[in-house]
Design an enzyme around this catalytic site. Structure first.
Site, PDB file in Angstrom:
ATOM      1  N   CYS A   1       0.855  -1.759  -0.301  1.00  0.00           N
ATOM      2  CA  CYS A   1       0.230   0.056  -0.020  1.00  0.00           C
ATOM      3  C   CYS A   1       0.638   1.354  -0.527  1.00  0.00           C
ATOM      4  O   CYS A   1       1.565   1.573  -1.190  1.00  0.00           O
ATOM      5  CB  CYS A   1      -0.970  -0.091   1.340  1.00  0.00           C
ATOM      6  SG  CYS A   1      -2.827   1.259   0.570  1.00  0.00           S
TER       7      CYS A   1
ATOM      8  N   GLY B   1      -5.965   6.244  -1.523  1.00  0.00           N
ATOM      9  CA  GLY B   1      -6.662   7.227  -2.141  1.00  0.00           C
ATOM     10  C   GLY B   1      -5.830   7.699  -2.853  1.00  0.00           C
ATOM     11  O   GLY B   1      -5.826   8.305  -3.624  1.00  0.00           O
ATOM     12  N   PHE B   2      -4.278   7.119  -3.090  1.00  0.00           N
ATOM     13  CA  PHE B   2      -4.121   7.667  -3.992  1.00  0.00           C
ATOM     14  C   PHE B   2      -2.939   6.082  -4.819  1.00  0.00           C
ATOM     15  O   PHE B   2      -3.642   4.855  -4.184  1.00  0.00           O
ATOM     16  CB  PHE B   2      -2.320   8.050  -3.065  1.00  0.00           C
ATOM     17  CG  PHE B   2      -2.655   8.990  -2.695  1.00  0.00           C
ATOM     18  CD1 PHE B   2      -2.502  10.654  -3.676  1.00  0.00           C
ATOM     19  CD2 PHE B   2      -3.386   9.421  -0.795  1.00  0.00           C
ATOM     20  CE1 PHE B   2      -2.365  11.538  -2.499  1.00  0.00           C
ATOM     21  CE2 PHE B   2      -3.412  10.465  -0.358  1.00  0.00           C
ATOM     22  CZ  PHE B   2      -2.897  12.155  -1.273  1.00  0.00           C
TER      23      PHE B   2
ATOM     24  N   HIS C   1      -4.062  -5.002   0.113  1.00  0.00           N
ATOM     25  CA  HIS C   1      -3.930  -5.638   1.458  1.00  0.00           C
ATOM     26  C   HIS C   1      -3.955  -7.055   1.515  1.00  0.00           C
ATOM     27  O   HIS C   1      -4.921  -7.735   2.051  1.00  0.00           O
ATOM     28  CB  HIS C   1      -4.661  -5.249   2.337  1.00  0.00           C
ATOM     29  CG  HIS C   1      -4.315  -3.494   3.053  1.00  0.00           C
ATOM     30  ND1 HIS C   1      -3.335  -3.014   3.146  1.00  0.00           N
ATOM     31  CD2 HIS C   1      -4.579  -2.140   2.096  1.00  0.00           C
ATOM     32  CE1 HIS C   1      -3.171  -1.584   3.597  1.00  0.00           C
ATOM     33  NE2 HIS C   1      -3.995  -1.338   2.232  1.00  0.00           N
TER      34      HIS C   1
ATOM     35  N   GLU D   1      -2.655  -9.395   3.795  1.00  0.00           N
ATOM     36  CA  GLU D   1      -2.869  -9.566   4.605  1.00  0.00           C
ATOM     37  C   GLU D   1      -4.043  -9.840   5.762  1.00  0.00           C
ATOM     38  O   GLU D   1      -4.608  -9.695   5.902  1.00  0.00           O
ATOM     39  CB  GLU D   1      -2.019  -8.321   6.377  1.00  0.00           C
ATOM     40  CG  GLU D   1      -2.781  -6.709   6.199  1.00  0.00           C
ATOM     41  CD  GLU D   1      -2.379  -6.189   5.895  1.00  0.00           C
ATOM     42  OE1 GLU D   1      -2.066  -6.470   4.052  1.00  0.00           O
ATOM     43  OE2 GLU D   1      -3.033  -5.094   5.536  1.00  0.00           O
TER      44      GLU D   1
HETATM   45  N1  LIG Z   1      -3.742   1.917   3.238  1.00  0.00           N
HETATM   46  C1  LIG Z   1      -2.445   2.381   2.596  1.00  0.00           C
HETATM   47  O1  LIG Z   1      -1.489   2.627   2.822  1.00  0.00           O
HETATM   48  C2  LIG Z   1      -2.837   3.602   2.474  1.00  0.00           C
HETATM   49  C3  LIG Z   1      -1.851   4.471   1.628  1.00  0.00           C
HETATM   50  C4  LIG Z   1      -2.062   6.044   1.049  1.00  0.00           C
HETATM   51  N2  LIG Z   1      -1.997   6.689   2.497  1.00  0.00           N
HETATM   52  C5  LIG Z   1      -3.649   5.736  -0.061  1.00  0.00           C
HETATM   53  O2  LIG Z   1      -3.983   6.286   0.811  1.00  0.00           O
HETATM   54  O3  LIG Z   1      -3.526   5.425  -1.283  1.00  0.00           O
END
Ligand SMILES: NC(=O)CC[C@H](N)C(=O)O
Length: 384
Positions: free
Chosen positions: A273, A317-318, A357, A359
């Site tokens: 992520c 969100g990115f 994810h 996990e």
């Molecule tokens: N779950 C995360 O690691 C999110 C990564 C980053 N903050 C995003 O929103 O894309």
């Protein structure tokens, strides 16, 4: 456990920066909160979602209508406290029913001073977020809450773009993960000596990642987000793990620098992520803000080599802009919801990463074999 609505319900207001107002009742602490409002479509796992550090500065609305039925317990957590900035739900059940429940969701929110709102038309809210994109917002909980105040607060949140939150939620001191060893040891007798030493950068790491690495025979030393590459190298690691985490990856220059150096040295590296986004930035690619992101537990992702489709857990969100990946990065996974980049590997170094994810927690474990791949990479590198 006593029923939730005892006495008079406390009113609460949710305001979005676009001017939308929702009236509901408070289910958590009185007071106010601000953040980016995002929707998560997972049907289970509200405790794991609330405690996921990646939700720092985000107010989460859950599309599943009944939240809180099974209460909360001390085990189903991804961090030691709630990190989400607030919770928005349709309906909180009057009674908690589960043999593992130790507390009601409402008491849990109050005990951690987190604001929550119920009786919200979460379908209307989610449609709005999907159409207009994630919105900055605020919840005001208390008898004196006014629409004007809620709107002004919602508009005071600057937005997540450019926000470096990894160093805010990260551990301040290094530590060794012992929870899983202790549990295995208690259940099955003496724990075997770990086979690998993984140094995990904590940008907001979820416990389940550490559990899944430990279950595969890894000793894990967790380092603060701002630890240098030298700090990691001193520990003589077999592998480096770049964790998930909140906020925008782009301003995390310390993390981009350290991961770049460690990847270039040829140490096996795995990112999840935010860790995936950092690996991309360290490799010379760019990231971008998505319209409303991916937050759920049923997102189909295709492995481009095997062509298999896996159902995955997502919270971001990115995203990495696939068009900016340099030639030494090979795309391995794509989202079948919107074709966005979900995974790549370096062709010149033992390094790979995944946007979703593996996990799970909550969610399916179809893609958990990525942890085995990391272990195999460390094994191969150790004997190279
Ligand atoms: N779950 C995360 O690691 C999110 C990564 C980053 N903050 C995003 O929103 O894309």
């Amino acid at each position: 456990m006593p029923p939730f609505f005892q006495g008079q319900p406390v009113p609460a207001i949710l305001a979005l920066a676009d001017g939308s107002i929702f009236h509901g009742v408070s289910i958590g602490a009185s007071g106010q909160t601000i953040g980016e409002v995002v929707f998560n479509t997972a049907m289970t796992g509200y405790q794991e979602i609330l405690t996921d550090p990646s939700y720092n500065s985000q107010i989460v609305t859950l599309t599943y209508p009944h939240i809180g039925n099974t209460g909360v317990n001390a085990e189903d957590v991804e961090a030691s406290r709630i990190h989400a900035a607030g919770l928005i739900i349709r309906d909180l059940p009057l009674r908690v029913s589960n043999f593992r429940a130790q507390q009601s969701l409402s008491d849990y929110l109050k005990s951690q001073n987190v604001v929550g709102i119920a009786n919200i038309d979460t379908r209307r809210l989610t449609r709005l977020l999907r159409e207009k994109g994630a919105q900055n917002g605020a919840i005001l909980a208390g008898a004196d809450a006014t629409v004007e105040d809620a709107l002004a607060l919602a508009r005071s949140f600057p937005g997540l773009s450019g926000m470096d939150l990894a160093k805010v939620v990260s551990t301040k001191e290094p530590y060794v993960w012992t929870e899983t060893e202790w549990k295995l040891g208690a259940g099955v007798g003496k724990q075997e000596a770990p086979k690998f030493h993984v140094v995990a950068y904590d940008y907001g790491v979820k416990y389940n990642i550490l559990r899944m690495l430990a279950e595969r025979g890894c000793k894990i030393t967790v380092l603060p987000a701002q630890a240098s590459a030298e700090d990691a190298l001193k520990l003589n690691p077999d592998g480096i793990f770049l964790s998930n985490g909140p906020g925008d990856p782009e301003p995390c220059d310390y993390a981009i620098r350290a991961s770049q150096e460690l990847i270039e040295r040829g140490i096996p590296t795995f990112g999840i992520c935010l860790g995936h986004q950092l690996m991309a930035l360290a490799s010379g690619a760019r990231t971008l803000k998505m319209k409303f992101g991916h937050h759920g537990a049923n997102h189909p992702v295709q492995d481009l080599d095997s062509k298999r489709v896996m159902i995955t857990s997502q919270n971001h969100g990115f995203a990495v802009d696939a068009a900016t990946l340099p030639a030494n990065c090979r795309v391995t996974h794509v989202s079948l919801f919107d074709n966005s980049l979900q995974g790549f590997e370096r062709t010149d170094r033992p390094a790979f990463c995944f946007q979703g994810h593996p996990e799970a927690s909550p969610g399916p474990t179809d893609i958990a074999p990525l942890f085995d791949r990391f272990v195999a990479m460390m094994e191969k590198h150790k004997h190279a």
